[in-house]
Design a protein around this motif. Structure first.
Motif, PDB file in Angstrom:
ATOM      1  N   PRO A 158       5.097  -4.959   2.423  1.00 23.77           N
ATOM      2  CA  PRO A 158       6.008  -5.466   3.457  1.00 23.77           C
ATOM      3  C   PRO A 158       7.348  -4.739   3.386  1.00 23.77           C
ATOM      4  CG  PRO A 158       4.999  -7.269   2.230  1.00 23.77           C
ATOM      5  CD  PRO A 158       4.630  -5.993   1.526  1.00 23.77           C
ATOM      6  N   PRO A 159       7.993  -4.554   4.481  1.00 22.90           N
ATOM      7  CA  PRO A 159       7.741  -5.106   5.809  1.00 22.90           C
ATOM      8  C   PRO A 159       6.862  -4.215   6.684  1.00 22.90           C
ATOM      9  CG  PRO A 159       9.842  -4.009   5.826  1.00 22.90           C
ATOM     10  CD  PRO A 159       9.290  -3.870   4.423  1.00 22.90           C
ATOM     11  N   PHE A 160       6.214  -3.194   6.123  1.00 22.45           N
ATOM     12  CA  PHE A 160       5.499  -2.212   6.938  1.00 22.45           C
ATOM     13  C   PHE A 160       4.073  -2.619   7.296  1.00 22.45           C
ATOM     14  CE2 PHE A 160       8.854   0.014   4.720  1.00 22.45           C
ATOM     15  CZ  PHE A 160       9.509   0.572   5.789  1.00 22.45           C
ATOM     16  N   GLY A 161       3.250  -3.028   6.344  1.00 24.73           N
ATOM     17  CA  GLY A 161       1.875  -3.432   6.634  1.00 24.73           C
ATOM     18  C   GLY A 161       0.981  -2.254   6.991  1.00 24.73           C
ATOM     19  N   ARG A 162      -0.057  -2.523   7.800  1.00 25.57           N
ATOM     20  CA  ARG A 162      -1.016  -1.474   8.188  1.00 25.57           C
ATOM     21  C   ARG A 162      -0.344  -0.470   9.099  1.00 25.57           C
ATOM     22  NH1 ARG A 162      -6.202  -1.964   7.068  1.00 25.57           N
ATOM     23  NH2 ARG A 162      -7.056  -0.990   8.926  1.00 25.57           N
ATOM     24  N   ARG A 163      -0.512   0.808   8.743  1.00 24.98           N
ATOM     25  CA  ARG A 163       0.124   1.879   9.507  1.00 24.98           C
ATOM     26  C   ARG A 163      -0.815   3.063   9.646  1.00 24.98           C
ATOM     27  NH1 ARG A 163       5.572   1.177  11.266  1.00 24.98           N
ATOM     28  NH2 ARG A 163       6.015  -0.891  10.503  1.00 24.98           N
ATOM     29  N   ALA A 164      -0.694   3.766  10.759  1.00 21.55           N
ATOM     30  CA  ALA A 164      -1.351   5.054  10.915  1.00 21.55           C
ATOM     31  C   ALA A 164      -0.452   6.102  10.263  1.00 21.55           C
ATOM     32  CB  ALA A 164      -1.557   5.380  12.391  1.00 21.55           C
ATOM     33  N   VAL A 165      -1.054   6.964   9.482  1.00 20.41           N
ATOM     34  CA  VAL A 165      -0.331   8.055   8.833  1.00 20.41           C
ATOM     35  C   VAL A 165      -1.088   9.359   9.087  1.00 20.41           C
ATOM     36  CG1 VAL A 165       0.794   6.617   7.087  1.00 20.41           C
ATOM     37  CG2 VAL A 165      -1.462   7.589   6.612  1.00 20.41           C
ATOM     38  N   TYR A 166      -0.387  10.478   8.975  1.00 17.50           N
ATOM     39  CA  TYR A 166      -0.936  11.779   9.344  1.00 17.50           C
ATOM     40  C   TYR A 166      -0.608  12.818   8.277  1.00 17.50           C
ATOM     41  CZ  TYR A 166      -1.594   9.592  13.848  1.00 17.50           C
ATOM     42  OH  TYR A 166      -1.993   8.736  14.855  1.00 17.50           O
TER      43      TYR A 166
END
Length: 186
Positions: A29-37
């Motif tokens: 937290p506070p980000f959670g599930r994210r797309a990354v590249y």
């Protein structure tokens, strides 16, 4: 970031392209599930020899999901066109930059040959960019005081010790979060 849009770069496992190779990760937290590249970074050169690994992936995602998706979309257009369009979007992005926060995390996922994964992240809900610069400042401080004397090139954790580096980052307000080992595969 604009300089990596769609550009090829070498990795231990082959040629990758900036802002390609989408993956979904779970960040603290506070980000959670994210797309990354995919992201070109010194770890691609350093980690194979330091850690004895055959594959290294460095990924990036921004706090603003729209920014991450925009960079990935621009990367698909190629380096030249992507950078040109990004330059036109920059004034709008600056106006929207007050949304969100300045936090950040660096997360490491290590997979064992049997598929077991260990995950740890270091970061905070604010001052994410400061965390990126602190290891160099800590090494400079240690060199100045004479408390470390590495020979030749050394990473911050080699110069200070991994535990000492993490302790200093924690004392500066960053939190180390470890996840239980899982039986995932990369």
């Amino acid at each position: 970031a604009a300089g990596q849009l769609g550009l090829p770069f070498p990795a231990p496992q082959g040629i990758l392209r900036g802002f390609h190779g989408r993956e979904i990760v779970d960040l603290p937290p506070p980000f959670g599930r994210r797309a990354v590249y995919d992201w070109e970074s010194p770890e691609l050169d350093l980690f194979p020899a330091l850690l004895g690994v055959r594959s290294v992936r460095v990924k990036v995602g921004f706090e603003a999901r729209l920014a991450t998706l925009s960079f990935a979309g621009l990367a698909r257009l190629g380096p030249r066109l992507g950078r040109t369009l990004l330059a036109g979007m920059t004034p709008l992005a600056r106006r929207l930059s007050f949304f969100g926060h300045s936090g950040g995390h660096v997360q490491v996922d290590l997979w064992a040959p049997g598929g077991t994964r260990a995950t740890a992240a270091l970061g905070a809900a604010s001052d994410g960019q400061r965390m990126a610069a602190l290891p160099a400042a800590f090494v400079a401080q240690a060199l100045g005081s004479g408390s470390c004397n590495p020979r030749g090139f050394a990473t911050a954790y080699e110069a200070l010790g991994a535990d000492a580096l993490i302790e200093r980052l924690a004392a500066a307000g960053y939190e180390l979060v470890s996840a239980p080992e899982t039986a995932d595969s990369p």
